[in-house]
Design a protein around this motif. Structure first.
Motif, PDB file in Angstrom:
ATOM      1  N   GLY A  51       0.789  -1.230   0.000  1.00  0.00           N
ATOM      2  CA  GLY A  51       0.000   0.000   0.000  1.00  0.00           C
ATOM      3  C   GLY A  51       0.818   1.275   0.000  1.00  0.00           C
ATOM      4  N   LYS A  52       1.992   1.236  -0.607  1.00  0.00           N
ATOM      5  CA  LYS A  52       2.831   2.419  -0.724  1.00  0.00           C
ATOM      6  C   LYS A  52       2.882   2.860  -2.192  1.00  0.00           C
ATOM      7  CE  LYS A  52       3.690   2.194   3.660  1.00  0.00           C
ATOM      8  NZ  LYS A  52       4.996   2.341   4.289  1.00  0.00           N
ATOM      9  N   ALA A  53       3.495   4.008  -2.460  1.00  0.00           N
ATOM     10  CA  ALA A  53       3.534   4.530  -3.825  1.00  0.00           C
ATOM     11  C   ALA A  53       4.967   4.665  -4.317  1.00  0.00           C
ATOM     12  CB  ALA A  53       2.839   5.894  -3.883  1.00  0.00           C
ATOM     13  N   LEU A  54       5.249   4.082  -5.485  1.00  0.00           N
ATOM     14  CA  LEU A  54       6.537   4.252  -6.142  1.00  0.00           C
ATOM     15  C   LEU A  54       6.317   5.148  -7.353  1.00  0.00           C
ATOM     16  CD1 LEU A  54       9.562   3.461  -6.401  1.00  0.00           C
ATOM     17  CD2 LEU A  54       8.818   1.650  -7.964  1.00  0.00           C
ATOM     18  N   ILE A  55       6.982   6.295  -7.374  1.00  0.00           N
ATOM     19  CA  ILE A  55       6.849   7.242  -8.475  1.00  0.00           C
ATOM     20  C   ILE A  55       8.154   7.260  -9.263  1.00  0.00           C
ATOM     21  CG2 ILE A  55       6.343   9.615  -9.144  1.00  0.00           C
ATOM     22  CD1 ILE A  55       4.047   8.225  -7.706  1.00  0.00           C
ATOM     23  N   LYS A  56       8.076   7.000 -10.571  1.00  0.00           N
ATOM     24  CA  LYS A  56       9.265   7.013 -11.420  1.00  0.00           C
ATOM     25  C   LYS A  56       9.370   8.353 -12.149  1.00  0.00           C
ATOM     26  CE  LYS A  56       9.471   2.004 -12.151  1.00  0.00           C
ATOM     27  NZ  LYS A  56       9.521   0.916 -13.163  1.00  0.00           N
ATOM     28  N   ILE A  57      10.549   8.953 -12.034  1.00  0.00           N
ATOM     29  CA  ILE A  57      10.809  10.249 -12.644  1.00  0.00           C
ATOM     30  C   ILE A  57      11.386  10.054 -14.042  1.00  0.00           C
ATOM     31  CG2 ILE A  57      12.002  12.463 -12.358  1.00  0.00           C
ATOM     32  CD1 ILE A  57       9.934  11.701 -10.190  1.00  0.00           C
ATOM     33  N   ASP A  58      10.973  10.887 -14.975  1.00  0.00           N
ATOM     34  CA  ASP A  58      11.482  10.818 -16.343  1.00  0.00           C
ATOM     35  C   ASP A  58      13.009  10.820 -16.347  1.00  0.00           C
ATOM     36  OD1 ASP A  58      12.464  12.111 -18.991  1.00  0.00           O
ATOM     37  OD2 ASP A  58      10.385  11.549 -19.413  1.00  0.00           O
ATOM     38  N   ARG A  59      13.587   9.913 -17.138  1.00  0.00           N
ATOM     39  CA  ARG A  59      15.049   9.761 -17.163  1.00  0.00           C
ATOM     40  C   ARG A  59      15.776  11.022 -17.636  1.00  0.00           C
ATOM     41  NH1 ARG A  59      14.747   5.153 -21.706  1.00  0.00           N
ATOM     42  NH2 ARG A  59      13.454   4.392 -19.993  1.00  0.00           N
ATOM     43  N   TRP A  60      15.060  11.906 -18.326  1.00  0.00           N
ATOM     44  CA  TRP A  60      15.689  13.124 -18.837  1.00  0.00           C
ATOM     45  C   TRP A  60      15.545  14.295 -17.859  1.00  0.00           C
ATOM     46  CZ3 TRP A  60      18.752  11.547 -22.320  1.00  0.00           C
ATOM     47  CH2 TRP A  60      18.377  10.537 -23.223  1.00  0.00           C
ATOM     48  N   TYR A  61      14.895  14.076 -16.743  1.00  0.00           N
ATOM     49  CA  TYR A  61      14.755  15.152 -15.762  1.00  0.00           C
ATOM     50  C   TYR A  61      16.130  15.522 -15.207  1.00  0.00           C
ATOM     51  CZ  TYR A  61      13.427  17.621 -11.512  1.00  0.00           C
ATOM     52  OH  TYR A  61      13.302  18.562 -10.519  1.00  0.00           O
ATOM     53  N   PRO A  62      16.528  16.805 -15.285  1.00  0.00           N
ATOM     54  CA  PRO A  62      17.893  17.222 -14.883  1.00  0.00           C
ATOM     55  C   PRO A  62      18.056  17.323 -13.368  1.00  0.00           C
ATOM     56  CG  PRO A  62      16.652  19.135 -15.584  1.00  0.00           C
ATOM     57  CD  PRO A  62      15.747  17.939 -15.825  1.00  0.00           C
ATOM     58  N   SER A  63      17.964  16.221 -12.674  1.00  0.00           N
ATOM     59  CA  SER A  63      17.995  16.226 -11.208  1.00  0.00           C
ATOM     60  C   SER A  63      19.332  16.697 -10.641  1.00  0.00           C
ATOM     61  CB  SER A  63      17.666  14.827 -10.673  1.00  0.00           C
ATOM     62  OG  SER A  63      18.590  13.873 -11.162  1.00  0.00           O
ATOM     63  N   SER A  64      20.427  16.362 -11.325  1.00  0.00           N
ATOM     64  CA  SER A  64      21.746  16.743 -10.813  1.00  0.00           C
ATOM     65  C   SER A  64      22.068  18.205 -11.086  1.00  0.00           C
ATOM     66  CB  SER A  64      22.836  15.865 -11.444  1.00  0.00           C
ATOM     67  OG  SER A  64      22.677  14.517 -11.079  1.00  0.00           O
ATOM     68  N   LYS A  65      21.522  18.739 -12.168  1.00  0.00           N
ATOM     69  CA  LYS A  65      21.898  20.092 -12.602  1.00  0.00           C
ATOM     70  C   LYS A  65      20.895  21.162 -12.182  1.00  0.00           C
ATOM     71  CE  LYS A  65      22.438  18.510 -16.826  1.00  0.00           C
ATOM     72  NZ  LYS A  65      22.749  18.418 -18.265  1.00  0.00           N
ATOM     73  N   THR A  66      19.888  20.764 -11.399  1.00  0.00           N
ATOM     74  CA  THR A  66      18.910  21.724 -10.898  1.00  0.00           C
ATOM     75  C   THR A  66      19.178  21.981  -9.417  1.00  0.00           C
ATOM     76  OG1 THR A  66      17.227  20.956 -12.458  1.00  0.00           O
ATOM     77  CG2 THR A  66      16.456  22.187 -10.536  1.00  0.00           C
ATOM     78  N   CYS A  67      19.223  23.236  -9.029  1.00  0.00           N
ATOM     79  CA  CYS A  67      19.438  23.570  -7.618  1.00  0.00           C
ATOM     80  C   CYS A  67      18.168  23.257  -6.837  1.00  0.00           C
ATOM     81  CB  CYS A  67      19.793  25.050  -7.478  1.00  0.00           C
ATOM     82  SG  CYS A  67      19.950  25.588  -5.756  1.00  0.00           S
TER      83      CYS A  67
END
Length: 233
Positions: free
Chosen positions: A160-176
């Motif tokens: 009963g938990k939620a796993l959310i997958k983020i788009d592989r192109w989302y700039p997670s490392s380069k966004t402050c």
């Protein structure tokens, strides 16, 4: 099994109770040095089971190749060569140990994340594409990111938990994660492990910053899904 063991598989029907809600959400950044870095700053080291047993595996494989050559020289079938078959079993046991250790690690880690958090946000990585990089292929395969993500997915559904997958192109490392400023494309090489945001001056640890952004993006997507489902009701 190649290691000479036999297993009995039993199929049973059971009811899995959902785990209690914790009110905690977490972002997960997958890596090679650290297997995961979480948005709360905690990390899980990469055990690198294949690397740790690489020397032993290489020795056993070398002996196996030597016994194969001997059998071929003596014109004996490999199935009739006892020494070859014994050595083949040793190689299989090393592989089995690597597989079992890796599965145990992944099961325990994935369950702990599901148990302690209600929403888990993670990158939807293109692992098949990434292993084409010869320099990183072995390390990526040893990490088993795909297996880990699969475990998280079905355990989240079970409990009963939620796993959310983020788009592989989302700039997670380069966004402050502090102000949302996005660095230009070629301004953050893989060797850069921390950077200071030119907009708000926040010092960002590359991996922790990425996991925070992954969490924030995941919560946005979870909110959109919830609103969308409510609108259809």
């Amino acid at each position: 099994m190649p290691s000479g063991k036999y297993y009995v598989s039993l199929l049973v029907e059971t009811i899995i109770d959902e785990l209690p809600k914790t009110g905690s959400n977490i972002g997960v950044d997958l890596g090679l040095t650290d297997f995961i870095v979480l948005s709360d700053g905690s990390k899980a080291a990469n055990p690198k089971f294949l690397s740790k047993l690489q020397d032993k595996l290489a020795r056993e494989q070398k002996t196996l190749a030597r016994r194969r050559e001997i059998a071929n020289t003596e014109q004996r079938k490999l199935s009739d060569s006892k020494n070859y078959q014994k050595q083949k079993l040793k190689v299989a046991k090393v592989y089995e140990r690597i597989t079992n250790c890796r599965k145990d690690f992944l099961h325990k880690l994935s369950f702990n994340l599901i148990k302690n958090h209600d929403v888990i946000a993670i990158e939807d990585l293109n692992v098949k594409g990434m292993v084409k990089n010869r320099k990183l292929a072995k390390a990526i395969s040893d990490s088993s990111w795909s297996t880990f993500t699969t475990m998280l997915a079905y355990k989240a559904e079970w409990y009963g938990k939620a796993l959310i997958k983020i788009d592989r192109w989302y700039p997670s490392s380069k966004t402050c994660s502090g102000c949302g400023h996005l660095l230009i494309k070629d301004k953050l090489s893989l060797s850069v492990r921390s950077w200071t945001c030119p907009s708000c001056q926040q010092n960002n640890n590359r991996d922790i910053n990425a996991s925070i952004n992954i969490l924030n993006e995941g919560l946005k997507l979870a909110s959109i899904k919830t609103v969308g489902a409510a609108g259809l009701a």
